[in-house]
Design an enzyme around this catalytic site. Structure first.
Site, PDB file in Angstrom:
ATOM      1  N   LYS A  16      25.898  86.524 -63.968  1.00 15.13           N
ATOM      2  CA  LYS A  16      25.523  86.728 -65.280  1.00 15.13           C
ATOM      3  C   LYS A  16      25.918  85.651 -65.763  1.00 15.13           C
ATOM      4  CE  LYS A  16      25.289  91.290 -64.455  1.00 15.13           C
ATOM      5  NZ  LYS A  16      25.163  91.720 -63.156  1.00 15.13           N
TER       6      LYS A  16
HETATM    7  C1  LIG Z   1      24.194  92.353 -62.434  1.00 14.97           C
HETATM    8  C2  LIG Z   1      24.040  92.288 -61.296  1.00 14.97           C
HETATM    9  C3  LIG Z   1      22.985  93.021 -60.680  1.00 14.97           C
HETATM   10  C4  LIG Z   1      21.823  93.519 -61.280  1.00 14.97           C
HETATM   11  O1  LIG Z   1      20.968  92.486 -62.323  1.00 14.97           O
HETATM   12  P1  LIG Z   1      20.358  93.019 -62.945  1.00 14.97           P
HETATM   13  O2  LIG Z   1      20.322  92.534 -64.399  1.00 14.97           O
HETATM   14  O3  LIG Z   1      21.307  94.280 -64.183  1.00 14.97           O
HETATM   15  O4  LIG Z   1      19.245  93.880 -62.329  1.00 14.97           O
HETATM   16  C5  LIG Z   1      22.551  91.903 -59.581  1.00 14.97           C
HETATM   17  N1  LIG Z   1      23.987  91.533 -58.179  1.00 14.97           N
HETATM   18  C6  LIG Z   1      24.534  91.439 -59.439  1.00 14.97           C
HETATM   19  C7  LIG Z   1      25.531  90.717 -58.557  1.00 14.97           C
HETATM   20  C8  LIG Z   1      25.276  91.527 -61.077  1.00 14.97           C
HETATM   21  O5  LIG Z   1      26.039  91.093 -60.859  1.00 14.97           O
END
Ligand SMILES: *Cc1c(COP(=O)(O)O)cnc(C)c1O
Length: 494
Positions: free
Chosen positions: A110
């Site tokens: 993110k």
């Molecule tokens: C947020 C997250 C996900 C899921 O991603 P989305 O965009 O919500 O589908 C998967 N793995 C990790 C480590 C995350 O932080």
């Protein structure tokens, strides 16, 4: 570029408007009205560094930004904040190519979007002559919270309030958030799960009288969740980058397709891969990987989205989600931009916790594959690839790896695969160290040390010295009090 709401009953916006607004007033999500095409040769993209390529990909979406403004945003986001020299390394292991998206400040993918979005936000605010302080509301299943806190820390004209489910994020994630620094950062846990937090947060964002109340105090709300299109677009760039690296490394010839497998929760990351595909990245299959909360797997297999099910807290907590917000955008695109159909499906979801995709959407689902992994399968996948290739992956990435392997075996599809690697193994160190056979550590922080000693892989800078950091945000509240918490926070800043 024009952005419009998936529910078709809100004014159209440019990127700046959509980023500031966050979620559309009709409760829909902003989407671009068309997908610009990648116009250069793959050899050209393959020769670019990450920032140059990101600017190429984002240029058509940010029509109102000048060349210099866009470049300043991208430089600010990716210079010196990512430990990998090329920002997003592509590492070959276990028969696939892992797109390591986790080398940023909080060690999860993110960061890729949340390093850039605050620059979009401040540029947009200047363009719109927005004089109110933008208060960013975030509900997080774990990783978004810290990445957003880091991204918005001390950004002028903004403050950020983060809600996370009490006892449902990893100890590392909790310690990161509770020790977040910055004069404009606020954090509390809530008694409830992620869906509770997200639903209440959305309700606050849509609460007009409350919006007016804080407006009188000089504030306006926005969202940094992947509902904000400013989160999605930066992610499109790394899928274009992934393909360019596959060409550069000789894994595919320019034009030959790849498969992309993404561990999914709120569906933002894989949706960005879909956008990259629409822009011209050659993709054979997008593979949606879920953990035991497999509402998405079932949706892709049946065309019915059914949220009436048990919620599990798993060892891949960032994917512990039942209401997957960004799927709404896919429904819109696959359904031929039919906003009335989206409204009907979303109304049904709100009322009955369930909807059936329209025939147009169902037809589009065939471009996807989907599968899921149990907690045991996750640990086995981590242990297996460490034993065979000495490659360390985290629990979320392991979901994708397992689902891809199973897909490839079942279908015989040998298309080269890119696995989105979404978190550092150190972020979920206890589970990972157990999976590779290390003795149980005293706590998560000791597990980080043990894992580092055993594997020789260095600990990401965002996770060093975590235990000794000072707790600055100790609060825990019932979810009914989220709105009061927001009100008190804003009043306290007066
Ligand atoms: C947020 C997250 C996900 C899921 O991603 P989305 O965009 O919500 O589908 C998967 N793995 C990790 C480590 C995350 O932080």
């Amino acid at each position: 570029m024009i952005f419009r709401s998936t529910r078709g009953q809100a004014p159209e916006m440019d990127l700046s408007g959509a980023v500031i607004q966050g979620i559309a007033p009709d409760k829909g999500l902003y989407v671009p009205v068309e997908f610009p095409k990648l116009e250069k040769d793959w050899a050209d993209y393959a020769a670019m560094d990450y920032k140059t390529l990101a600017a190429e990909v984002l240029r058509p979406y940010a029509g109102e930004f000048t060349e210099e403004e866009l470049k300043a945003c991208i430089d600010g986001a990716y210079t010196d904040k990512f430990e990998a020299e090329d920002v997003v390394p592509l590492v070959h292991a276990g028969g696939a190519d892992f797109l390591e998206l986790y080398h940023g400040p909080t060690a999860a993918f993110k960061d890729m979007a949340l390093a850039l979005m605050p620059y979009f936000m401040t540029t947009a605010m200047a363009k719109k002559q927005e004089d109110k302080t933008v208060c960013i509301l975030v509900s997080t299943s774990g990783d978004t919270g810290m990445a957003a806190l880091k991204g918005f820390e001390d950004v002028p004209g903004t403050c950020i309030i983060v809600f996370f489910p009490d006892h449902a994020v990893s100890p590392v994630q909790e310690q990161q958030m509770r020790t977040a620094t910055g004069s404009n950062t606020y954090v509390t846990s809530i008694f409830g799960n992620f869906d509770d937090a997200q639903t209440t947060q959305k309700a606050i964002l849509n609460d007009r009288p409350f919006g007016e109340e804080v407006g009188a105090l000089g504030y306006r709300f926005s969202a940094a969740n992947s509902m904000n299109v400013g989160r999605l677009l930066p992610q499109v760039a790394y899928y274009v980058w992934a393909y360019a690296q596959m060409v550069k490394n000789g894994r595919v010839k320019a034009g030959e397709p790849i498969n992309i497998c993404v561990p999914s929760g709120n569906f933002g990351n894989i949706l960005s891969a879909y956008y990259a595909m629409q822009m011209g990245v050659p993709v054979n299959r997008l593979i949606c990987a879920s953990n035991k909360n497999k509402v998405l797997t079932d949706f892709f297999h049946t065309g019915v989205y059914d949220a009436r099910r048990e919620f599990y807290v798993t060892n891949s907590p960032s994917m512990d989600i039942i209401i997957s917000s960004n799927l709404e955008r896919l429904l819109y695109h696959l359904g031929g931009c039919d906003d009335a159909a989206v409204r009907a499906m979303m109304d049904s979801l709100a009322e009955n916790k369930c909807y059936e995709a329209t025939d147009a959407v169902k037809a589009g689902l065939s471009g996807f594959a989907a599968g899921y992994a149990t907690e045991e399968e996750i640990l086995a996948a981590i242990g297996g690839i460490y034993a065979s290739d000495h490659y360390l992956m985290d629990t979320h990435t392991a979901v994708a790896y397992k689902v891809w392997r199973e897909y490839a075996q079942k279908t015989g599809d040998e298309t080269p695969a890119v696995i989105a690697s979404t978190a550092s193994p150190y972020k979920f160190a206890a589970a990972v160290s157990g999976a590779i056979g290390l003795p149980e550590a005293e706590d998560e922080f000791a597990a980080i040390e043990a894992l580092s000693q055993a594997s020789g892989v260095s600990v990401p800078y965002g996770l060093k010295d975590l235990k000794s950091r000072k707790v600055l945000h100790a609060g825990a509240i019932p979810r009914e009090e989220m709105k009061d918490f927001v009100r008190e926070t804003i009043r306290g800043r007066q």
